[in-house]
Design an enzyme around this catalytic site. Structure first.
Site, mmCIF file in Angstrom:
data_model
loop_
_atom_site.group_PDB
_atom_site.id
_atom_site.type_symbol
_atom_site.label_atom_id
_atom_site.label_comp_id
_atom_site.label_asym_id
_atom_site.label_seq_id
_atom_site.Cartn_x
_atom_site.Cartn_y
_atom_site.Cartn_z
ATOM 1 N N LYS A 93 43.145 -33.967 31.643
ATOM 2 C CA LYS A 93 44.423 -34.144 30.958
ATOM 3 C C LYS A 93 45.055 -35.474 31.359
ATOM 4 C CE LYS A 93 49.004 -31.891 30.801
ATOM 5 N NZ LYS A 93 49.738 -32.913 31.601
ATOM 6 N N LYS A 126 43.031 -39.009 37.068
ATOM 7 C CA LYS A 126 41.624 -39.388 36.889
ATOM 8 C C LYS A 126 41.312 -40.740 37.526
ATOM 9 C CE LYS A 126 41.749 -39.058 32.397
ATOM 10 N NZ LYS A 126 43.127 -38.524 32.293
ATOM 11 N N LYS A 185 45.102 -48.338 28.722
ATOM 12 C CA LYS A 185 46.070 -48.643 29.785
ATOM 13 C C LYS A 185 45.483 -49.602 30.817
ATOM 14 C CE LYS A 185 47.447 -45.194 32.607
ATOM 15 N NZ LYS A 185 46.423 -44.323 32.056
ATOM 16 N N ASP A 223 42.551 -38.430 25.800
ATOM 17 C CA ASP A 223 42.613 -37.988 24.410
ATOM 18 C C ASP A 223 41.249 -37.469 23.958
ATOM 19 O OD1 ASP A 223 42.987 -37.563 21.735
ATOM 20 O OD2 ASP A 223 43.862 -39.528 21.323
#
Length: 307
Positions: free
Chosen positions: A49, A54, A80, A167
């Site tokens: 998520k 991560k 990002k 995503d």
């Protein structure tokens, strides 16, 4: 995937053509290249998520592998582009940025244009992403791997870690699965991240029909306990590989542009370092693949005690 020019990138969603292929029941994805092994390296793709940690997990795991004597490459796959921030101490140029700088002629690039050595000798690449609403992250991941291959940078690598965006529906999610041996899921001991983990289990199960990637297990992060994850694992057929508590030192490490191996060695930090080292050694030795089955949404609500 086909190499495209800058106008094509913006006009055709960064290489995502209209040609689609069935990729598991109820799933249609853009047509990808045939699966290819990334050299002789052990390749892991880290999922979870958004905001679950991560990048922190990937960077510390990369350094743990390096401290065990392995040659490591970490590939950030999120627009990002901060996956390797704690290893390089800065935001490094992304592959999409350097490609744009040469008008999308990759043959003009040199390794030092997109590859940076970080802490402990970990080699770092940030794929980046196209401008919002104009392209597909899957194209950028594909071009990143192609650049690494073209420059023979994968031949002397023992471990590759893809740090993948959260995503599940984006092409950037699927692209690393062409190259990975195992997918590792980072989850907290709460309903929202377990719900997201279940979707990732389903997505990877679908992709495994076309690719060699398999589930390696769960890394529980930012959690005092594991009871909720344990319930889900028992029902879905997953195993917890490691558990990292919700320590302030972990939060502060990002602010200090540092990995956990560079923080003050308090008993808590030493315990986390030892857990990352144990996890790296276990993955190197060969963690067994997990034959997990995703649950129905209603079953997750029932399992975790929601009315």
């Amino acid at each position: 995937m086909t190499i495209v020019t800058k106008p094509d990138l913006l006009r055709k969603a960064a290489g995502c053509s209209t040609s689609c292929v069935e990729d598991g029941e109820g799933s249609v994805q853009v047509r990808m290249d045939a699966p290819r092994k990334t050299g002789a390296a052990k390749v892991f793709a880290v999922y979870g998520k958004g905001g679950i940690g991560k990048s922190t997990t990937s960077s510390n795991l990369s350094l743990a592998f390096a401290r065990l004597g392995h040659r490591v490459l970490q590939i950030g796959c999120d627009p990002k582009h901060d996956s390797t921030f704690t290893l390089t101490k800065r935001l490094i140029p992304t592959v999409i940025d350097v490609l744009e700088g040469v008008d999308f002629h990759p043959e003009e690039l040199r390794p030092e244009d997109f590859l940076v050595q970080g802490t402990g000798g970990v080699m770092c690449v940030e794929a980046g992403g196209p401008p919002a609403g104009t392209g597909c992250g899957g194209y950028v991941v594909g071009q990143t791997v192609k650049l690494l291959r073209d420059h023979h940078l994968l031949e002397d690598t023992d471990v590759v870690i893809f740090d993948v965006l959260g995503d599940v529906v984006c092409g950037g999610f699927a692209a690393p699965l062409q190259h990975a041996d195992q997918a590792l899921i980072v989850a907290a001991n709460d309903f929202d991240s377990i719900f997201a983990m279940n979707r990732i289990v389903a997505a990877i199960a679908a992709k495994a029909r076309n690719y060699d990637v398999r589930l390696g297990g769960v890394i529980v992060n930012r959690s005092a306990g594991t009871d909720q994850v344990d319930k889900y694992n028992a029902a879905a057929g997953l195993t917890t590989l490691a558990h990292f508590p919700d320590l302030d030192a972990i939060r502060r490490s990002r602010l200090k542009k540092a990995t956990l191996f560079e923080m003050e060695e308090t008993p808590e930090v030493l315990a986390v370092q030892a857990e990352y080292t144990r996890l790296a050694a276990s993955l190197w030795a060969g963690a067994p693949n997990q034959d997990a089955k995703p649950l129905r949404d209603r079953d997750i609500f029932d399992l975790l005690g929601f009315e």
